[in-house]
Write a protein that holds these residues in place. Sequence first.
Motif, PDB file in Angstrom:
ATOM      1  N   TYR A 182       0.849  -1.195   0.000  1.00  0.00           N
ATOM      2  CA  TYR A 182       0.000   0.000   0.000  1.00  0.00           C
ATOM      3  C   TYR A 182       0.879   1.237   0.000  1.00  0.00           C
ATOM      4  CZ  TYR A 182      -4.187  -2.739   0.900  1.00  0.00           C
ATOM      5  OH  TYR A 182      -5.226  -3.630   0.785  1.00  0.00           O
ATOM      6  N   GLY A 183       0.488   2.230  -0.779  1.00  0.00           N
ATOM      7  CA  GLY A 183       1.237   3.477  -0.848  1.00  0.00           C
ATOM      8  C   GLY A 183       2.281   3.503  -1.945  1.00  0.00           C
ATOM      9  N   ASP A 184       2.585   2.370  -2.562  1.00  0.00           N
ATOM     10  CA  ASP A 184       3.549   2.321  -3.667  1.00  0.00           C
ATOM     11  C   ASP A 184       2.755   2.181  -4.965  1.00  0.00           C
ATOM     12  OD1 ASP A 184       5.527   1.863  -5.547  1.00  0.00           O
ATOM     13  OD2 ASP A 184       6.654   0.485  -4.266  1.00  0.00           O
ATOM     14  N   GLU A 185       2.554   3.297  -5.650  1.00  0.00           N
ATOM     15  CA  GLU A 185       1.700   3.327  -6.833  1.00  0.00           C
ATOM     16  C   GLU A 185       2.236   2.499  -7.992  1.00  0.00           C
ATOM     17  OE1 GLU A 185       0.470   7.261  -7.900  1.00  0.00           O
ATOM     18  OE2 GLU A 185      -0.298   7.665  -5.878  1.00  0.00           O
ATOM     19  N   ARG A 186       3.496   2.061  -7.915  1.00  0.00           N
ATOM     20  CA  ARG A 186       4.025   1.188  -8.975  1.00  0.00           C
ATOM     21  C   ARG A 186       3.258  -0.131  -9.022  1.00  0.00           C
ATOM     22  NH1 ARG A 186       9.624  -0.379  -7.904  1.00  0.00           N
ATOM     23  NH2 ARG A 186       8.801  -0.480  -5.807  1.00  0.00           N
ATOM     24  N   PHE A 187       2.596  -0.508  -7.928  1.00  0.00           N
ATOM     25  CA  PHE A 187       1.858  -1.759  -7.856  1.00  0.00           C
ATOM     26  C   PHE A 187       0.359  -1.561  -8.033  1.00  0.00           C
ATOM     27  CE2 PHE A 187       5.804  -2.449  -5.636  1.00  0.00           C
ATOM     28  CZ  PHE A 187       6.221  -3.655  -6.168  1.00  0.00           C
ATOM     29  N   GLY A 188      -0.058  -0.322  -8.257  1.00  0.00           N
ATOM     30  CA  GLY A 188      -1.469  -0.031  -8.453  1.00  0.00           C
ATOM     31  C   GLY A 188      -2.065   0.715  -7.279  1.00  0.00           C
ATOM     32  N   LEU A 189      -3.307   1.119  -7.477  1.00  0.00           N
ATOM     33  CA  LEU A 189      -4.044   1.873  -6.472  1.00  0.00           C
ATOM     34  C   LEU A 189      -5.128   0.956  -5.892  1.00  0.00           C
ATOM     35  CD1 LEU A 189      -4.442   5.114  -8.609  1.00  0.00           C
ATOM     36  CD2 LEU A 189      -2.747   4.675  -6.808  1.00  0.00           C
ATOM     37  N   PRO A 190      -4.914   0.456  -4.672  1.00  0.00           N
ATOM     38  CA  PRO A 190      -5.858  -0.498  -4.075  1.00  0.00           C
ATOM     39  C   PRO A 190      -7.257   0.093  -3.923  1.00  0.00           C
ATOM     40  CG  PRO A 190      -3.806  -0.426  -2.835  1.00  0.00           C
ATOM     41  CD  PRO A 190      -3.768   0.712  -3.808  1.00  0.00           C
ATOM     42  N   GLN A 191      -8.251  -0.724  -4.229  1.00  0.00           N
ATOM     43  CA  GLN A 191      -9.649  -0.336  -4.099  1.00  0.00           C
ATOM     44  C   GLN A 191     -10.277  -0.908  -2.832  1.00  0.00           C
ATOM     45  OE1 GLN A 191     -10.894   1.777  -6.608  1.00  0.00           O
ATOM     46  NE2 GLN A 191      -8.734   1.706  -7.116  1.00  0.00           N
ATOM     47  N   ARG A 192      -9.492  -1.670  -2.069  1.00  0.00           N
ATOM     48  CA  ARG A 192      -9.981  -2.256  -0.821  1.00  0.00           C
ATOM     49  C   ARG A 192      -8.806  -2.433   0.141  1.00  0.00           C
ATOM     50  NH1 ARG A 192     -12.466  -7.985  -2.646  1.00  0.00           N
ATOM     51  NH2 ARG A 192     -11.977  -8.604  -0.530  1.00  0.00           N
ATOM     52  N   PRO A 193      -9.092  -2.527   1.456  1.00  0.00           N
ATOM     53  CA  PRO A 193      -8.023  -2.525   2.466  1.00  0.00           C
ATOM     54  C   PRO A 193      -7.454  -3.898   2.833  1.00  0.00           C
ATOM     55  CG  PRO A 193     -10.139  -2.372   3.561  1.00  0.00           C
ATOM     56  CD  PRO A 193     -10.416  -2.371   2.067  1.00  0.00           C
ATOM     57  N   ASP A 194      -7.933  -4.973   2.233  1.00  0.00           N
ATOM     58  CA  ASP A 194      -7.563  -6.315   2.699  1.00  0.00           C
ATOM     59  C   ASP A 194      -6.684  -7.087   1.714  1.00  0.00           C
ATOM     60  OD1 ASP A 194      -9.551  -6.582   0.784  1.00  0.00           O
ATOM     61  OD2 ASP A 194     -10.568  -8.228   1.811  1.00  0.00           O
ATOM     62  N   LEU A 195      -5.942  -6.394   0.870  1.00  0.00           N
ATOM     63  CA  LEU A 195      -5.137  -7.080  -0.132  1.00  0.00           C
ATOM     64  C   LEU A 195      -3.821  -7.569   0.457  1.00  0.00           C
ATOM     65  CD1 LEU A 195      -5.668  -4.741  -3.214  1.00  0.00           C
ATOM     66  CD2 LEU A 195      -6.992  -6.764  -2.515  1.00  0.00           C
ATOM     67  N   GLN A 196      -3.463  -8.784   0.107  1.00  0.00           N
ATOM     68  CA  GLN A 196      -2.178  -9.372   0.470  1.00  0.00           C
ATOM     69  C   GLN A 196      -1.865 -10.453  -0.553  1.00  0.00           C
ATOM     70  OE1 GLN A 196      -2.427 -11.180   4.345  1.00  0.00           O
ATOM     71  NE2 GLN A 196      -4.441 -12.015   3.980  1.00  0.00           N
ATOM     72  N   PHE A 197      -0.630 -10.856  -0.609  1.00  0.00           N
ATOM     73  CA  PHE A 197      -0.192 -11.893  -1.543  1.00  0.00           C
ATOM     74  C   PHE A 197      -0.032 -13.213  -0.810  1.00  0.00           C
ATOM     75  CE2 PHE A 197       1.626  -7.973  -3.382  1.00  0.00           C
ATOM     76  CZ  PHE A 197       1.040  -8.020  -4.640  1.00  0.00           C
ATOM     77  N   GLU A 198      -0.513 -14.290  -1.432  1.00  0.00           N
ATOM     78  CA  GLU A 198      -0.324 -15.624  -0.867  1.00  0.00           C
ATOM     79  C   GLU A 198       0.641 -16.388  -1.758  1.00  0.00           C
ATOM     80  OE1 GLU A 198      -2.581 -19.582   0.838  1.00  0.00           O
ATOM     81  OE2 GLU A 198      -3.800 -17.983  -0.050  1.00  0.00           O
ATOM     82  N   LEU A 199       1.557 -17.109  -1.124  1.00  0.00           N
ATOM     83  CA  LEU A 199       2.507 -17.939  -1.829  1.00  0.00           C
ATOM     84  C   LEU A 199       1.826 -19.237  -2.243  1.00  0.00           C
ATOM     85  CD1 LEU A 199       5.454 -18.618  -2.734  1.00  0.00           C
ATOM     86  CD2 LEU A 199       5.761 -19.600  -0.440  1.00  0.00           C
ATOM     87  N   LEU A 200       1.910 -19.570  -3.553  1.00  0.00           N
ATOM     88  CA  LEU A 200       1.461 -20.849  -4.078  1.00  0.00           C
ATOM     89  C   LEU A 200       2.701 -21.620  -4.531  1.00  0.00           C
ATOM     90  CD1 LEU A 200      -1.553 -19.809  -6.368  1.00  0.00           C
ATOM     91  CD2 LEU A 200      -1.558 -20.262  -3.908  1.00  0.00           C
ATOM     92  N   VAL A 201       2.694 -22.927  -4.336  1.00  0.00           N
ATOM     93  CA  VAL A 201       3.867 -23.760  -4.632  1.00  0.00           C
ATOM     94  C   VAL A 201       3.412 -25.013  -5.366  1.00  0.00           C
ATOM     95  CG1 VAL A 201       5.726 -25.125  -3.586  1.00  0.00           C
ATOM     96  CG2 VAL A 201       5.116 -22.911  -2.620  1.00  0.00           C
ATOM     97  N   LYS A 202       4.250 -25.447  -6.326  1.00  0.00           N
ATOM     98  CA  LYS A 202       4.009 -26.719  -7.015  1.00  0.00           C
ATOM     99  C   LYS A 202       5.315 -27.483  -7.114  1.00  0.00           C
ATOM    100  CE  LYS A 202       2.520 -28.788 -11.367  1.00  0.00           C
ATOM    101  NZ  LYS A 202       1.944 -28.535 -12.709  1.00  0.00           N
ATOM    102  N   PRO A 203       5.346 -28.730  -6.654  1.00  0.00           N
ATOM    103  CA  PRO A 203       6.522 -29.564  -6.892  1.00  0.00           C
ATOM    104  C   PRO A 203       6.613 -29.875  -8.388  1.00  0.00           C
ATOM    105  CG  PRO A 203       5.046 -30.563  -5.256  1.00  0.00           C
ATOM    106  CD  PRO A 203       4.329 -29.415  -5.860  1.00  0.00           C
ATOM    107  N   LEU A 204       7.823 -29.859  -8.929  1.00  0.00           N
ATOM    108  CA  LEU A 204       8.001 -30.084 -10.357  1.00  0.00           C
ATOM    109  C   LEU A 204       8.500 -31.478 -10.699  1.00  0.00           C
ATOM    110  CD1 LEU A 204       9.429 -26.628 -11.448  1.00  0.00           C
ATOM    111  CD2 LEU A 204       7.075 -27.453 -11.592  1.00  0.00           C
ATOM    112  N   GLY A 205       8.577 -32.341  -9.715  1.00  0.00           N
ATOM    113  CA  GLY A 205       8.905 -33.740  -9.954  1.00  0.00           C
ATOM    114  C   GLY A 205      10.146 -34.003 -10.654  1.00  0.00           C
TER     115      GLY A 205
END
Length: 183
Positions: A160-183
Amino acid sequence: MESSPQTVTGELVFREAAERDVPVLVALIESAYRGEASRVGWTTEADLLGGQRTDPEGVREVIDAPGSRLLVVERDGEAVACCQLEHRGEAAYFGMFAVRPQAQGGGLGKAVLAEAERAVRADWGAREMHMTVISVRDDLIAWYERRGYRRTGSMTPFPYGDERFGLPQRPDLQFELLVKPLG
């Protein structure tokens, strides 16, 4: 300048991005996520974020960073998708993924993701693919889960506050890590 190595899969051409690609890639990424044009596809973030998704400097940083690649995916000589791959030890990071809105829903994204996974296994010996997704993007996360990614519950705050990442329209944004094993 020498031409970049290319991989051809069916009618798609995968190649590493170069400086000349920056304007086209910025436009592609913006069209997939921001503004009214993005609403043609299903990956839009227009209801979550306004402003920009990226800029020429951000795209150049990915192209120039050591251990990083920005793949351009072309069909009939036209850029239709792109993704960032970053070598992180035994893992690779997948980001800056964009598919032209008019081309979404037809299997192109699935083909790009599969080629990205193949490339990081073959070129870097990566054992896992990591990515971060805005945690409230349930439809997008479900798409990745159908392709073998799992939610980790590991969250990173939205800048939040860094406009390079966009202008948030809601207060609950966060990033979740997703992982996949590549075998």
